[in-house]
Design a protein around this motif. Structure first.
Motif, PDB file in Angstrom:
ATOM      1  N   ILE A 518       0.732  -1.272  -0.030  1.00 13.84           N
ATOM      2  CA  ILE A 518       0.018  -0.153   0.062  1.00 13.84           C
ATOM      3  C   ILE A 518       0.782   1.310   0.076  1.00 13.84           C
ATOM      4  O   ILE A 518       0.693   2.338  -0.652  1.00 13.84           O
ATOM      5  N   VAL A 519       1.755   1.352   1.056  1.00 14.26           N
ATOM      6  CA  VAL A 519       2.582   2.439   1.160  1.00 14.26           C
ATOM      7  C   VAL A 519       3.542   2.679  -0.286  1.00 14.26           C
ATOM      8  O   VAL A 519       3.626   3.675  -0.833  1.00 14.26           O
ATOM      9  N   THR A 521       2.904   1.680  -3.170  1.00 13.11           N
ATOM     10  CA  THR A 521       1.923   2.191  -4.278  1.00 13.11           C
ATOM     11  C   THR A 521       1.535   3.710  -4.278  1.00 13.11           C
ATOM     12  O   THR A 521       1.539   4.440  -5.220  1.00 13.11           O
ATOM     13  N   GLN A 522       1.367   3.951  -2.789  1.00 17.95           N
ATOM     14  CA  GLN A 522       1.164   5.569  -2.675  1.00 17.95           C
ATOM     15  C   GLN A 522       2.317   6.328  -3.088  1.00 17.95           C
ATOM     16  O   GLN A 522       2.286   7.370  -3.691  1.00 17.95           O
ATOM     17  N   ARG A 525       2.822   6.477  -6.716  1.00 16.63           N
ATOM     18  CA  ARG A 525       1.673   7.472  -7.452  1.00 16.63           C
ATOM     19  C   ARG A 525       1.944   9.004  -7.196  1.00 16.63           C
ATOM     20  O   ARG A 525       1.506   9.763  -7.892  1.00 16.63           O
ATOM     21  N   ALA A 551     -10.323  -0.917  -0.276  1.00 21.09           N
ATOM     22  CA  ALA A 551      -9.642   0.067   0.230  1.00 21.09           C
ATOM     23  C   ALA A 551      -8.167  -0.072  -0.514  1.00 21.09           C
ATOM     24  O   ALA A 551      -7.803   0.925  -0.810  1.00 21.09           O
ATOM     25  N   PHE A 552      -7.857  -1.350  -0.868  1.00 23.22           N
ATOM     26  CA  PHE A 552      -6.452  -1.203  -1.780  1.00 23.22           C
ATOM     27  C   PHE A 552      -6.669  -0.285  -2.964  1.00 23.22           C
ATOM     28  O   PHE A 552      -5.759   0.247  -3.471  1.00 23.22           O
ATOM     29  N   LYS A 554      -8.567   1.707  -3.753  1.00 20.47           N
ATOM     30  CA  LYS A 554      -8.547   3.378  -3.632  1.00 20.47           C
ATOM     31  C   LYS A 554      -7.127   3.803  -3.364  1.00 20.47           C
ATOM     32  O   LYS A 554      -7.005   5.112  -3.570  1.00 20.47           O
ATOM     33  N   GLU A 555      -6.390   3.015  -2.902  1.00 19.72           N
ATOM     34  CA  GLU A 555      -5.076   3.606  -2.752  1.00 19.72           C
ATOM     35  C   GLU A 555      -4.150   3.726  -3.899  1.00 19.72           C
ATOM     36  O   GLU A 555      -3.120   3.942  -3.947  1.00 19.72           O
TER      37      GLU A 555
END
Ligand code: ADP
Length: 582
Positions: A518-519, A521-522, A525, A551-552, A554-555
């Motif tokens: 997740i982190v 990917t953020q 992006r 949620a994934f 949306k990240e």
């Protein structure tokens, strides 16, 4: 400091010294009250100027002590209080009679007479004695009016006696409510303690239950991760085997065992999610007939080795397209069919699906062992099996029917069964399905030929498990032999790698040390140069909770793929995104 503290200390000290029968509840107060009244009576016996007063008051004091002894020996407190109050009324009537009738200060004692029955017994007793007291007052008033009461000369002794009467009555009037208030506070405090204890117990249970859910979810996650490698490599090997029937048989056995293990893991996970109220339905439009047949055909390999008639009867009137959660419907059907086959040794297992306009009735009928009448009520409860031997003979975790019921209810339907021990069972569920128009976009077929096999795509695989990386590499290499594949073992390395060279698609595991998917990917992006920022990212996760999956997305993930994944399905998804982007 509490204004009742001195009274509490004093009462508890007295409570310890009084005879055993008077140590609990209201009894210390009754004992204490009787002693105080006895002392008053003795004081009045000494100072009262009226004829016979010393004898009468002393006798009443003795009578009170006798009552206490009777209580100690077992007489009920209520009876003793009624007797004491009655005798008190007679004595007060006498005192008032000889000391001025309606003008006598002794009448004020009458006022406090109902207090003891009121506070110690109950309201009704208090009101009864109040009525008696009022009747006595009327009687004394009439007697005074008619001049029946004796006339007397007022002297110093009368003044002292009247003064004492008023003073003591005033004291009693305040002490009794104080004692009652104290008792009330004690009861309140005890009930608050009890409530606090219950609250703590509830919190402990909630915590334990959360820990359990968390543990189950974690264990299931950990189990699904290696299953990814087992199922994935199995599929790869099967695809490469070609014409080797023996080896294919062995691999099929492995596949079946692994599939079975997956169902158990999924059952546990579903169960923990349904307990936490997180089981979510994901409806889609699909072909009902095909889905039912898929579920039915899943058991062909198993039925082959059994001497059973295994049949399906589909109502021709069934709607072609319906809208509900296809995966969950399959799950319930597989569960019921699996049970029917497990518990049936001869005869037949029939799956019937009927259009009921409205709704569809699914029924699985078998000629198996059936369920004992006394166990039928519990069969949908979790961990419930028809009897202890069932587990030993047939295995199972007792979760299947509990989950099926939850799922059918979530789908808006109901589920039940009829069963005759030794004859067989019929499990059925009804879903409120209606016919839907055919969807514009057909659901993507799992088995899809890769169209871009010759293109040199650049893939980045970020996964901390070397075996999973190897599996992903093999799957991608099989489909795109000319692709360029780089592997990294955490999110930070993935970000760094993207800074160094461009990729067409990243396969990103969600749970990784150092930096998770997740982190990473953020960061990709938001912090990378715009040329690389929009790289396709396909998340891989063993977390099956749809809320988390959303949620994934949306990240910033383009899509999410569940582990264990079907190699073909992964390739289809990768190809779909690559074609869409390029
Ligand atoms: P399990 O995984 O143990 O089979 P289920 O919840 O699916 O758990 O079933 C609970 C119990 O209900 C089984 O253990 C069995 O005793 C009984 N049962 C379910 N289906 C059938 C059937 N078709 N015939 C006889 N017994 C059944």
């Amino acid at each position: 400091m509490n204004r009742n503290t001195w009274l509490e200390q004093w009462a508890s000290r007295i409570a310890l010294r009084v005879p055993v029968r008077f140590q609990l509840g209201k009894m210390p107060y009754a004992f204490f009250f009787a002693q105080v009244v006895s002392v008053f009576l003795l004081v009045f016996a000494v100072i009262s100027p009226y004829p016979y007063a010393p004898v009468i008051f002393s006798l009443f004091a003795v009578f009170l002590q006798v009552l206490l002894v009777c209580i100690q020996r077992g007489m009920s407190l209520n009876l003793a209080i009624h007797l004491g109050t009655g005798l008190g009324a007679i004595i007060l009537l006498y005192s008032a009679w000889v000391s001025g009738g309606i003008h006598s200060p002794r009448l004020s004692w009458l006022l406090i007479l109902p207090l003891t029955p009121f506070y110690v017994i109950n309201r009704r007793s208090g009101i009864f004695w109040l009525a008696v007291v009022m009747a006595l007052q009327v009687f004394i008033a009439v007697a005074s009016h008619m001049a029946w009461v004796p006339v007397f000369e007022i002297g110093d002794a009368h003044v002292l006696s009247s003064f004492m009467v008023y003073t003591l009555v005033t004291c009693v009037l305040i002490v009794v409510p104080l004692m009652y208030d104290h008792m009330y506070r004690q009861a309140l405090e005890a009930s608050r303690d009890h409530q606090r204890e219950l609250e703590e117990r509830r919190e402990e249970l909630e915590h334990a239950s959360q820990m359990r859910e968390h543990f189950i979810a974690n264990v299931s996650h950990e189990l699904r991760t290696p299953m990814n490698a087992i199922l994935g490599f199995n599929a790869l090997l099967l695809a490469r085997l070609g014409d080797k029937p023996e080896a294919r048989k062995v691999l099929n056995h492995t596949r079946q065992s692994a599939d079975h293990l997956m169902t158990v893991i999924n059952d546990i996970l579903d169960y923990s999610q349904s307990q936490a109220g997180r089981l979510v339905i994901q409806p889609e439009t699909f072909e009902l007939r095909k889905t039912v047949e898929d579920a039915f055909e899943l058991f062909f390999p198993r039925v082959k080795s059994m001497e059973l008639a295994y049949r399906i009867e589909l109502d021709p009137a069934l709607p072609q397209w319906v809208h509900t959660d296809r995966h969950r419907l399959m799950q319930v059907l597989v569960n019921l069919l699996g049970n029917a086959l497990k518990f049936t040794h001869q005869g037949q297992v029939v799956l019937r699906v009927q259009w009921q306009n409205p709704g569809v009735l699914f029924a699985v009928q078998d000629t198996g062992i059936g369920i004992a009448k006394d166990r039928q009520a519990q069969i949908f409860n979790r961990f419930s099996q028809a009897n202890g031997d069932i587990q030993a003979l047939y295995g199972g975790n007792g979760l299947g029917l509990a989950i099926s019921r939850t799922l059918v209810q979530l789908l808006g339907g109901d589920i039940d069964f009829e069963s005759e021990p030794g004859q067989g069972s019929r499990f059925w569920f009804h879903l409120p399905l209606t016919a839907c128009p055919e969807p514009q976009q057909k659901p993507s077929a799992a088995r899809m030929e890769v169209q871009t096999a010759q293109l040199p795509w650049r893939f980045l695989i970020a996964d901390d498990h070397p075996v999973n990386r190897l599996l992903a590499r093999q799957v991608l290499k099989n489909a795109w032999p000319h692709s360029h594949i780089v592997e990294v073992s955490d999110g930070l390395q993935a970000v760094d790698m993207l800074r160094e060279q461009p990729f067409d698609l990243v396969l990103m595991d969600m749970v990784m040390p150092v930096m998770d998917g997740i982190v990473a990917t953020q960061m990709i992006r938001t912090q990378l140069p715009s040329a690389v920022r929009d790289v396709l990212i396909l998340g891989l996760t063993a977390n099956v909770n749809p809320v988390d999956l959303d949620a994934f997305r949306k990240e910033g993930l383009d899509d999410v793929m569940l582990k264990p994944f079907e190699p073909d399905l992964l390739c289809a998804k990768v190809e779909h995104w690559l074609l869409q982007r390029n």
